[in-house]
Design a protein around this motif. Sequence first.
Motif, short mmCIF file in Angstrom:
data_model
loop_
_atom_site.label_atom_id
_atom_site.label_comp_id
_atom_site.label_asym_id
_atom_site.label_seq_id
_atom_site.Cartn_x
_atom_site.Cartn_y
_atom_site.Cartn_z
N ILE A 1 -8.17 -1.10 3.60
CA ILE A 1 -8.89 -0.27 2.63
C ILE A 1 -10.38 -0.20 2.94
O ILE A 1 -11.08 0.62 2.37
CB ILE A 1 -8.65 -0.69 1.15
CG1 ILE A 1 -9.05 -2.14 0.92
CG2 ILE A 1 -7.20 -0.48 0.75
CD1 ILE A 1 -8.74 -2.62 -0.49
N SER A 2 -10.85 -1.04 3.87
CA SER A 2 -12.26 -0.94 4.24
C SER A 2 -12.50 0.17 5.26
O SER A 2 -13.63 0.52 5.54
CB SER A 2 -12.75 -2.27 4.81
OG SER A 2 -12.27 -2.45 6.12
N ALA B 1 -9.78 -1.87 11.11
CA ALA B 1 -9.58 -2.86 10.05
C ALA B 1 -9.80 -4.27 10.60
O ALA B 1 -10.24 -5.15 9.88
CB ALA B 1 -8.18 -2.73 9.46
N MET C 1 0.82 -1.22 0.00
CA MET C 1 0.00 0.00 0.00
C MET C 1 0.85 1.26 0.00
O MET C 1 0.31 2.37 0.07
CB MET C 1 -0.91 0.00 1.23
CG MET C 1 -1.98 -1.06 1.18
SD MET C 1 -3.08 -1.00 2.61
CE MET C 1 -2.02 -1.58 3.91
N ARG D 1 -4.57 -6.00 3.99
CA ARG D 1 -4.82 -4.91 3.05
C ARG D 1 -6.33 -4.70 2.85
O ARG D 1 -6.82 -3.57 2.84
CB ARG D 1 -4.16 -5.20 1.70
CG ARG D 1 -4.15 -4.02 0.74
CD ARG D 1 -3.30 -4.32 -0.47
NE ARG D 1 -3.89 -5.31 -1.34
CZ ARG D 1 -4.72 -5.01 -2.35
NH1 ARG D 1 -5.01 -3.76 -2.60
NH2 ARG D 1 -5.23 -5.95 -3.10
N SER D 2 -7.07 -5.79 2.72
CA SER D 2 -8.51 -5.64 2.52
C SER D 2 -9.13 -4.96 3.74
O SER D 2 -10.05 -4.16 3.60
CB SER D 2 -9.16 -7.01 2.27
OG SER D 2 -9.38 -7.69 3.49
N ARG E 1 -11.98 6.69 4.61
CA ARG E 1 -10.93 7.69 4.37
C ARG E 1 -10.95 8.82 5.38
O ARG E 1 -9.92 9.38 5.74
CB ARG E 1 -11.11 8.30 2.98
CG ARG E 1 -10.23 7.76 1.90
CD ARG E 1 -10.49 8.55 0.62
NE ARG E 1 -10.13 9.97 0.81
CZ ARG E 1 -8.92 10.46 0.56
NH1 ARG E 1 -7.99 9.67 0.08
NH2 ARG E 1 -8.64 11.72 0.77
N SER F 1 5.84 -0.65 -3.33
CA SER F 1 4.59 -1.28 -3.69
C SER F 1 4.83 -2.48 -4.61
O SER F 1 4.21 -3.53 -4.46
CB SER F 1 3.69 -0.24 -4.36
OG SER F 1 2.56 -0.85 -4.90
#
Lengths: 241, 290
Positions: B182-183, B211, B97, B178-179, B186, B104
């Motif tokens: 990103i959930s 997360a 990320m 990572r999932s 923001r 990355s």
Amino acid sequence: MIEVLGVHKSFGTLEVLRGVSLEVAAGEVVVVLGPSGSGKSTLLRTINHLEKVDRGYITIDGDLIGYRRRGGKLHELKEREILKQRKDIGFVFQNFNLFPHLTALENIAEVADLADARHFLGRVGLADKEDAYPRQLSGGQQQRVAIARALATRPKVVLFDEPTSALDPELVGEVLDVMRDLARSGTTMVVVTHEIGFAREVADRIVFIDGGVIVEQGAPDQVLDHPVQERTRAFLSKVLQ
Amino acid sequence: MTSGTLTPPSTKDDDLSALPVVPARHPWRWVGVAFVLVLAAQFVHGLVTNPAWDWPTFARYFTAESIVTAVGTTIFLTVSGTALGFALGIVVAVLRMSKSPFLSAVGWTYIWAFRSIPLIVQLLFWFNISYLYQRLSLGIPFGPEFVSFETISLISPMGAAVLGLALHQAAYAAEIVRSGVISVDRGQLEAAAALGIPRFRQFRRIVLPQAMRSILPNAANEVISLFKGTSVVSVMAIGELFYQVQVIYGRNARVVALLMVATVWYIILTTLLSIGQHYVERYFARGDRR
């Protein structure tokens, strides 16, 4: 106190800010009005460097925000230094953005010691809610906690980005009351809002933005009651009808 | 609702509010229940009466010392594979990320490589690494060496198994982490940034706990599948549960009874993991209670 000079900002091909200059004195309350998409939120977000500017600069108490001048160039600061600068700039979001896994008190204690956190929670009238999680609070209470959190780093200025726009109408008043108290206690504030009544009562100065430029600014009664510019008049007739 | 305009004309004089409410009936559910109960009864009856299940042998081996030791080895492989795998997985997820295209790409390549190689193939590679590199040494690249080791003494079969499981697990753990990250909304990162919270603290205090809500169910799946997947290392003659069971039924030919020994142990430990999962999930859902 705050000096914004010739700030330009584009998102892709869309130029959102087209040369905005603005000065805010210590203790002054400036309300920014403007139609949606006019660039007023973006302006606020450039002040604490949540958005980088393409051209122009911003200083707070003479310190450049986000950059350092060396030689003939502006060097972007490391993230660590920007984060340190942000402690001087409180920011209140439209959607509160409280941390949902932390209680009201813990949210504030992320950036202050416990005694301070309690003090600020008391200041927004929520001393009895310190163990409540955000989901257990009403929208108005959540925004008050968010304001307490923004104050907890003892910033020089507090920026409000449409702080009441996500609230049910009956909850707007309690948030505006807290903001009114802050204004009276001499906090320097820049407020983006659609609450014309609040602007008239509390603002020292109203700035009207449209199309990425400042169209008109002045004392509330001057801008709201005797606007000089046609665009200001058109906007006000829509909001005040 | 009290106004007469909402009430249909025909019932104008009836007071419906006084009538008792009868819930909808579902007779077919009872047919389903009966059907399943009969099947279950048949199955249990078979377990008890069919001598081929060979319960006396099961009882003799279930708590035998060699089996209990093997269960311990299985647990050790699971715990070390999970701990090292997720620790490395978090690092790989952060790389993946990263705003730096180089970092990355490193993260992406790791995940690509270790998801591409079957676990059993990878394990055999590590097991046979000493054929590839007889000696490992520390020193200046392409320059002098300071210390060097015999690969075969540095990486034991058990070491190769832990290494292989952890490297394999890290690739999957990285994607799960990572999932989860990103959930997270923001706005949470913006708020943390606006408050001037340092970057690492943002990740540890704000992002990761939120997360965890979506990481946990997937992570529990991974732990449980790793737990059963440890049976793969039996190809390296490591005495975990499945290998031990094979050794014993190779000797006495009581295949079914010994497979049941392994099965029941796997079921017990998976049950414990599932219970643990429930409590850990409840802890991370604390802000969600009203």
